[in-house]
Design a protein around this motif. Sequence first.
Motif, PDB file in Angstrom:
ATOM      1  N   PRO A 120     147.182 -46.996-123.365  1.00 30.51           N
ATOM      2  CA  PRO A 120     147.078 -48.357-123.181  1.00 30.51           C
ATOM      3  C   PRO A 120     147.742 -48.931-125.993  1.00 30.51           C
ATOM      4  O   PRO A 120     147.135 -47.437-125.680  1.00 30.51           O
ATOM      5  CB  PRO A 120     145.948 -49.418-123.633  1.00 30.51           C
ATOM      6  CG  PRO A 120     144.796 -48.073-122.583  1.00 30.51           C
ATOM      7  CD  PRO A 120     145.331 -47.196-122.874  1.00 30.51           C
ATOM      8  N   THR A 165     152.286 -58.346-126.526  1.00 32.69           N
ATOM      9  CA  THR A 165     151.540 -59.070-126.493  1.00 32.69           C
ATOM     10  C   THR A 165     150.821 -59.467-127.714  1.00 32.69           C
ATOM     11  O   THR A 165     150.188 -58.284-128.363  1.00 32.69           O
ATOM     12  CB  THR A 165     150.281 -59.432-125.024  1.00 32.69           C
ATOM     13  OG1 THR A 165     150.644 -58.786-124.152  1.00 32.69           O
ATOM     14  CG2 THR A 165     149.166 -60.784-124.926  1.00 32.69           C
ATOM     15  N   THR A 224     148.404 -61.268-130.304  1.00 32.67           N
ATOM     16  CA  THR A 224     147.103 -61.703-130.862  1.00 32.67           C
ATOM     17  C   THR A 224     147.135 -62.751-131.533  1.00 32.67           C
ATOM     18  O   THR A 224     145.833 -63.224-131.382  1.00 32.67           O
ATOM     19  CB  THR A 224     146.286 -60.436-132.017  1.00 32.67           C
ATOM     20  OG1 THR A 224     146.877 -61.144-133.097  1.00 32.67           O
ATOM     21  CG2 THR A 224     145.834 -58.750-131.020  1.00 32.67           C
ATOM     22  N   TYR A 262     149.694 -55.430-128.611  1.00 34.10           N
ATOM     23  CA  TYR A 262     148.811 -54.432-127.470  1.00 34.10           C
ATOM     24  C   TYR A 262     150.063 -54.766-126.496  1.00 34.10           C
ATOM     25  O   TYR A 262     150.260 -56.013-126.000  1.00 34.10           O
ATOM     26  CB  TYR A 262     147.592 -54.498-127.622  1.00 34.10           C
ATOM     27  CG  TYR A 262     147.165 -56.141-126.919  1.00 34.10           C
ATOM     28  CD1 TYR A 262     146.947 -56.582-125.124  1.00 34.10           C
ATOM     29  CD2 TYR A 262     146.424 -57.259-127.379  1.00 34.10           C
ATOM     30  CE1 TYR A 262     146.671 -57.333-124.941  1.00 34.10           C
ATOM     31  CE2 TYR A 262     146.359 -58.604-127.068  1.00 34.10           C
ATOM     32  CZ  TYR A 262     146.350 -58.337-125.779  1.00 34.10           C
ATOM     33  OH  TYR A 262     146.080 -59.914-124.956  1.00 34.10           O
ATOM     34  N   LYS A 263     149.853 -53.946-125.780  1.00 39.90           N
ATOM     35  CA  LYS A 263     150.185 -53.188-124.399  1.00 39.90           C
ATOM     36  C   LYS A 263     149.965 -52.302-123.758  1.00 39.90           C
ATOM     37  O   LYS A 263     149.215 -51.380-124.699  1.00 39.90           O
ATOM     38  CB  LYS A 263     151.577 -53.422-124.055  1.00 39.90           C
ATOM     39  CG  LYS A 263     151.960 -51.305-125.092  1.00 39.90           C
ATOM     40  CD  LYS A 263     153.388 -50.945-124.632  1.00 39.90           C
ATOM     41  CE  LYS A 263     154.109 -50.291-123.364  1.00 39.90           C
ATOM     42  NZ  LYS A 263     152.720 -48.497-123.001  1.00 39.90           N
ATOM     43  N   PRO A 264     149.434 -52.239-122.121  1.00 34.72           N
ATOM     44  CA  PRO A 264     149.900 -53.390-122.002  1.00 34.72           C
ATOM     45  C   PRO A 264     149.203 -54.954-121.923  1.00 34.72           C
ATOM     46  O   PRO A 264     147.575 -54.625-122.437  1.00 34.72           O
ATOM     47  CB  PRO A 264     149.584 -53.116-119.848  1.00 34.72           C
ATOM     48  CG  PRO A 264     148.297 -51.757-120.245  1.00 34.72           C
ATOM     49  CD  PRO A 264     148.715 -51.165-121.577  1.00 34.72           C
ATOM     50  N   ALA A 265     149.431 -55.853-121.150  1.00 38.01           N
ATOM     51  CA  ALA A 265     148.895 -56.820-121.305  1.00 38.01           C
ATOM     52  C   ALA A 265     147.623 -56.958-120.511  1.00 38.01           C
ATOM     53  O   ALA A 265     146.218 -57.395-121.658  1.00 38.01           O
ATOM     54  CB  ALA A 265     149.918 -58.045-120.945  1.00 38.01           C
ATOM     55  N   GLY A 266     146.701 -56.667-119.586  1.00 40.22           N
ATOM     56  CA  GLY A 266     145.700 -56.510-119.398  1.00 40.22           C
ATOM     57  C   GLY A 266     144.721 -55.613-119.810  1.00 40.22           C
ATOM     58  O   GLY A 266     143.837 -55.205-118.824  1.00 40.22           O
ATOM     59  N   ALA A 267     144.764 -54.958-121.196  1.00 42.85           N
ATOM     60  CA  ALA A 267     144.494 -54.296-121.905  1.00 42.85           C
ATOM     61  C   ALA A 267     143.506 -54.529-122.255  1.00 42.85           C
ATOM     62  O   ALA A 267     142.040 -53.660-122.600  1.00 42.85           O
ATOM     63  CB  ALA A 267     144.906 -52.726-122.309  1.00 42.85           C
ATOM     64  N   LYS A 285     141.384 -58.563-124.307  1.00 46.68           N
ATOM     65  CA  LYS A 285     140.534 -59.726-124.681  1.00 46.68           C
ATOM     66  C   LYS A 285     140.979 -60.040-126.074  1.00 46.68           C
ATOM     67  O   LYS A 285     140.406 -59.364-126.716  1.00 46.68           O
ATOM     68  CB  LYS A 285     140.086 -60.265-123.286  1.00 46.68           C
ATOM     69  CG  LYS A 285     139.628 -61.151-123.785  1.00 46.68           C
ATOM     70  CD  LYS A 285     138.584 -62.115-123.027  1.00 46.68           C
ATOM     71  CE  LYS A 285     138.172 -63.537-122.676  1.00 46.68           C
ATOM     72  NZ  LYS A 285     136.500 -64.400-122.340  1.00 46.68           N
ATOM     73  N   TYR A 314     138.664 -54.204-125.631  1.00 44.47           N
ATOM     74  CA  TYR A 314     138.384 -53.469-124.243  1.00 44.47           C
ATOM     75  C   TYR A 314     138.044 -53.113-123.242  1.00 44.47           C
ATOM     76  O   TYR A 314     137.078 -53.774-122.556  1.00 44.47           O
ATOM     77  CB  TYR A 314     138.495 -52.013-125.319  1.00 44.47           C
ATOM     78  CG  TYR A 314     138.416 -50.873-123.842  1.00 44.47           C
ATOM     79  CD1 TYR A 314     140.320 -50.605-124.315  1.00 44.47           C
ATOM     80  CD2 TYR A 314     137.897 -49.515-123.562  1.00 44.47           C
ATOM     81  CE1 TYR A 314     141.179 -49.617-123.345  1.00 44.47           C
ATOM     82  CE2 TYR A 314     138.856 -49.160-122.898  1.00 44.47           C
ATOM     83  CZ  TYR A 314     140.333 -48.414-122.477  1.00 44.47           C
ATOM     84  OH  TYR A 314     141.021 -48.087-122.122  1.00 44.47           O
ATOM     85  N   LYS A 315     139.626 -53.284-121.647  1.00 42.72           N
ATOM     86  CA  LYS A 315     139.253 -53.740-120.828  1.00 42.72           C
ATOM     87  C   LYS A 315     139.360 -52.534-119.919  1.00 42.72           C
ATOM     88  O   LYS A 315     140.694 -52.555-119.645  1.00 42.72           O
ATOM     89  CB  LYS A 315     139.556 -54.887-120.330  1.00 42.72           C
ATOM     90  CG  LYS A 315     139.568 -56.330-121.135  1.00 42.72           C
ATOM     91  CD  LYS A 315     139.874 -57.576-120.292  1.00 42.72           C
ATOM     92  CE  LYS A 315     141.180 -57.286-120.032  1.00 42.72           C
ATOM     93  NZ  LYS A 315     142.105 -59.591-119.753  1.00 42.72           N
TER      94      LYS A 315
END
Length: 272
Positions: A191, A215, A217, A239-244, A246, A270-271
């Motif tokens: 990420p 993406t 913030t 940040y990238k990827p978008a799902g990394a 919230k 962090y996800k």
Amino acid sequence: MKKIHLILWLPALIFFSCSPKINPSASNAPEGSLRVMAYNIHHGNPPSKEKEGTIDIDAIAAAIKLQSPDLVALQEVDVNTNRSGGINEAVLLAQKLKMNFYFAKAIAHDGGDYGVAILSRFPISEGKTFMLPKNSDPRSEQRVLATAKIEIAKNIFIRFASTHLDAQKTTENRILQAKEINQLLKDEALPVVLGGDLNATPDAESIKIFDALFTRTCQTCDFSIPVINPTKTIDHIGYKPAGAFKVLSHQAIPERYASDHLPILSVLQYKP
């Protein structure tokens, strides 16, 4: 022009002891959150004291410390220049804030060096400097992308980056540089979080290019410049990827003395 140069600034990469636990700095933030700041520090010269060339690195350190960031992307950092009194601003800020750092030289300037830097509460490795492309205009200043591998928790890593894009009124260099940043980071397996002074508002072509990979913030962002009655957003975190991650919050910090930019701060969850 598109050749990539990797420069490890080894003398400037030092380590301080720090806990590899995510987010002890903000007790009310969720577990796993990261406080990320981007700050153009105007080489430590407060705008109100620009004529006399005053350097107040303590004011920059205080502005950063007040927000307890985990990661900071700095722009306009002087190292041993005459105008800044021969001090190494990257080293001093790291020492004052008890953070690790990586300095990326963009140009030689006034007897020293000038560029961008990364500060991290976490361990840093693999610091790299990438020279970004520019056109043939002699007024075009060399710009760089700094990246480093950050261990945000035990055996959990991200890539953190700092950059400062071209400041000319014409858009050509910013477009070239945004495309190059995307090219450099598109295949990165970790990420990535990037902060910087992109010298462009959200509607600009260079930001649209940036948005194709990153993406940001915020979409309706606080203005970051000028510090008195700000009217524009040109400092960004993405940040990238978008799902990394919230986005938990984003704001421009109303610190109006230390620099000609407001620092911006994003809190990211962090996800894994």
